[in-house]
Design an enzyme around this catalytic site. Sequence first.
Site, PDB file in Angstrom:
ATOM      1  N   GLY A  11       0.185  -1.915 -10.292  1.00 34.70           N
ATOM      2  CA  GLY A  11      -0.461  -2.442  -8.931  1.00 34.70           C
ATOM      3  C   GLY A  11      -1.651  -1.414  -8.553  1.00 34.70           C
ATOM      4  O   GLY A  11      -1.999  -0.454  -9.272  1.00 34.70           O
ATOM      5  N   PHE A  12      -2.249  -1.654  -7.513  1.00 39.62           N
ATOM      6  CA  PHE A  12      -3.215  -0.609  -6.960  1.00 39.62           C
ATOM      7  C   PHE A  12      -2.823   0.900  -7.084  1.00 39.62           C
ATOM      8  O   PHE A  12      -3.323   1.626  -7.791  1.00 39.62           O
ATOM      9  CB  PHE A  12      -3.725  -1.185  -5.575  1.00 39.62           C
ATOM     10  CG  PHE A  12      -4.587   0.096  -4.734  1.00 39.62           C
ATOM     11  CD1 PHE A  12      -5.733   0.870  -5.268  1.00 39.62           C
ATOM     12  CD2 PHE A  12      -4.135   0.048  -3.623  1.00 39.62           C
ATOM     13  CE1 PHE A  12      -6.322   1.509  -4.619  1.00 39.62           C
ATOM     14  CE2 PHE A  12      -4.919   1.089  -2.633  1.00 39.62           C
ATOM     15  CZ  PHE A  12      -6.018   1.797  -3.312  1.00 39.62           C
ATOM     16  N   ASP A  45      10.827  -8.667 -13.019  1.00 41.53           N
ATOM     17  CA  ASP A  45      10.722  -8.521 -11.479  1.00 41.53           C
ATOM     18  C   ASP A  45      11.808  -7.725 -11.245  1.00 41.53           C
ATOM     19  O   ASP A  45      13.119  -7.939 -11.549  1.00 41.53           O
ATOM     20  CB  ASP A  45      11.035  -9.952 -11.169  1.00 41.53           C
ATOM     21  CG  ASP A  45      10.843 -10.189  -9.441  1.00 41.53           C
ATOM     22  OD1 ASP A  45      11.316  -9.162  -8.572  1.00 41.53           O
ATOM     23  OD2 ASP A  45      10.167 -11.202  -9.189  1.00 41.53           O
ATOM     24  N   VAL A  46      11.878  -6.690 -10.076  1.00 40.24           N
ATOM     25  CA  VAL A  46      12.765  -5.792  -9.573  1.00 40.24           C
ATOM     26  C   VAL A  46      13.952  -6.641  -9.014  1.00 40.24           C
ATOM     27  O   VAL A  46      15.335  -6.103  -8.856  1.00 40.24           O
ATOM     28  CB  VAL A  46      12.347  -4.569  -8.719  1.00 40.24           C
ATOM     29  CG1 VAL A  46      11.524  -3.843  -9.573  1.00 40.24           C
ATOM     30  CG2 VAL A  46      11.624  -5.113  -7.637  1.00 40.24           C
ATOM     31  N   TYR A  81       8.019  -7.970   5.458  1.00 41.62           N
ATOM     32  CA  TYR A  81       7.507  -6.651   4.635  1.00 41.62           C
ATOM     33  C   TYR A  81       8.134  -5.518   5.485  1.00 41.62           C
ATOM     34  O   TYR A  81       8.850  -4.779   4.971  1.00 41.62           O
ATOM     35  CB  TYR A  81       6.064  -6.739   4.662  1.00 41.62           C
ATOM     36  CG  TYR A  81       5.358  -5.487   4.081  1.00 41.62           C
ATOM     37  CD1 TYR A  81       5.583  -5.229   2.627  1.00 41.62           C
ATOM     38  CD2 TYR A  81       4.873  -4.300   4.526  1.00 41.62           C
ATOM     39  CE1 TYR A  81       5.059  -4.361   1.983  1.00 41.62           C
ATOM     40  CE2 TYR A  81       4.339  -3.343   3.962  1.00 41.62           C
ATOM     41  CZ  TYR A  81       4.463  -3.232   2.860  1.00 41.62           C
ATOM     42  OH  TYR A  81       3.710  -2.161   2.010  1.00 41.62           O
ATOM     43  N   LYS A 111      10.901  -3.365   4.438  1.00 42.42           N
ATOM     44  CA  LYS A 111      10.718  -1.736   4.022  1.00 42.42           C
ATOM     45  C   LYS A 111      11.687  -0.950   4.699  1.00 42.42           C
ATOM     46  O   LYS A 111      12.186   0.298   4.358  1.00 42.42           O
ATOM     47  CB  LYS A 111       9.408  -1.361   4.408  1.00 42.42           C
ATOM     48  CG  LYS A 111       8.278  -2.100   3.268  1.00 42.42           C
ATOM     49  CD  LYS A 111       8.499  -1.138   1.721  1.00 42.42           C
ATOM     50  CE  LYS A 111       7.115  -1.599   1.088  1.00 42.42           C
ATOM     51  NZ  LYS A 111       7.261  -0.878  -0.321  1.00 42.42           N
TER      52      LYS A 111
END
Length: 348
Positions: free
Chosen positions: A16-17, A62-63, A154, A158
Amino acid sequence: MRNGRHKTVVVAGGAGFLGSHLCDALLAEGMQVLCLDSFLTGRRQNIQHLARDPRFDVVESDVCDPMPAAVARARPDAVFNLACAASPPHYQANPEHTLLTCVLGTRHLLRLAEDAGARFLQASTSEVYGDPEMHPQREDYRGCVSPTGPRACYDEGKRAAETLAFDYARAGRADVRVARIFNTYGPRMRADDGRVVSNVVSQALAGEDITLYGDGRQTRSFCYVDDLIAGLLRLGAEDVRPPGPVNLGNPEELRVAALVQRVLALTGSPSKVVQRPLPVDDPQRRRPDIALARALLDWQPRTDLDSGLRATIAWFERDLCWQQAVRPPANDDGVQEAPLMLGLRGAR
Ligand code: UDP
């Protein structure tokens, strides 16, 4: 080195970024890096320059799925969990998967760390503060998050991941660090990310309308990616365990409308700014209090907004294949004084 071998670090979300920049930085520090990525939002092009590095490996998984044997066998010294779609349009596209990535994925990676006796660093987010009533946000602020809104998959995911990580830490099952990452920008953001920096830069370069959500008076504090990665490395390397999560971000706060104006000035773009409705639960203000990171890690951002935006714009120009744009000559310092967009503007 540990026992005559390079230390091994698993970076979940390593394509990812942020993850790909972290892989670069860990390799530069001499680590062996195992990148675990589902490639749902991560991109192969972010890590293709590492393909021939003998200290770099990639496992596609995938986690949320059971940990691949190759990762379990690696017996890492550290596990960095950056695996989750992070931009609102991406994490809202499959909210159930986003929530599970945060909860189930974090559990899988915590267990990996527990089994290997590895340090575990969780990439958390300023979104845990929601639409904050405390300004700037300090780590002991508990947040103002909607548990049912479109951002909840999200934000609450998180928050739950932090809960799980600290439960493992309290039980002595893993050596946990949690970074609360504030808005970060820079090269390798996806043009289709839907974030304000990537949207505005790509719209400005294409001469398209700039989408300003709401009146643009809402604020954010933007941290350049290199600074953020330096903070993550320090947090991961710090042997004194912080008492809780640590904010990492740039405390320079500005209105979103002001950010748009900086991008327009630096690109010289003729784009018009058009207002769009403010998304549901869009936080009004956000600015990190980084006193803890300063004290514990001796860390603070070093890149000012214009320098970071210039580097980001230059990268987007290349990424979007606008190499034909006529660039004005650089001055003696190598700085481009005139707009980057002359060629495109002339072609319109
Ligand atoms: N935003 C905007 N135009 C865009 C994308 C985002 O005005 O094209 C606004 C968005 O409503 C928010 C701010 O910019 O107020 C930052 O949005 P982003 O998605 O980058 O980050 P986050 O909201 O997750 O902090």
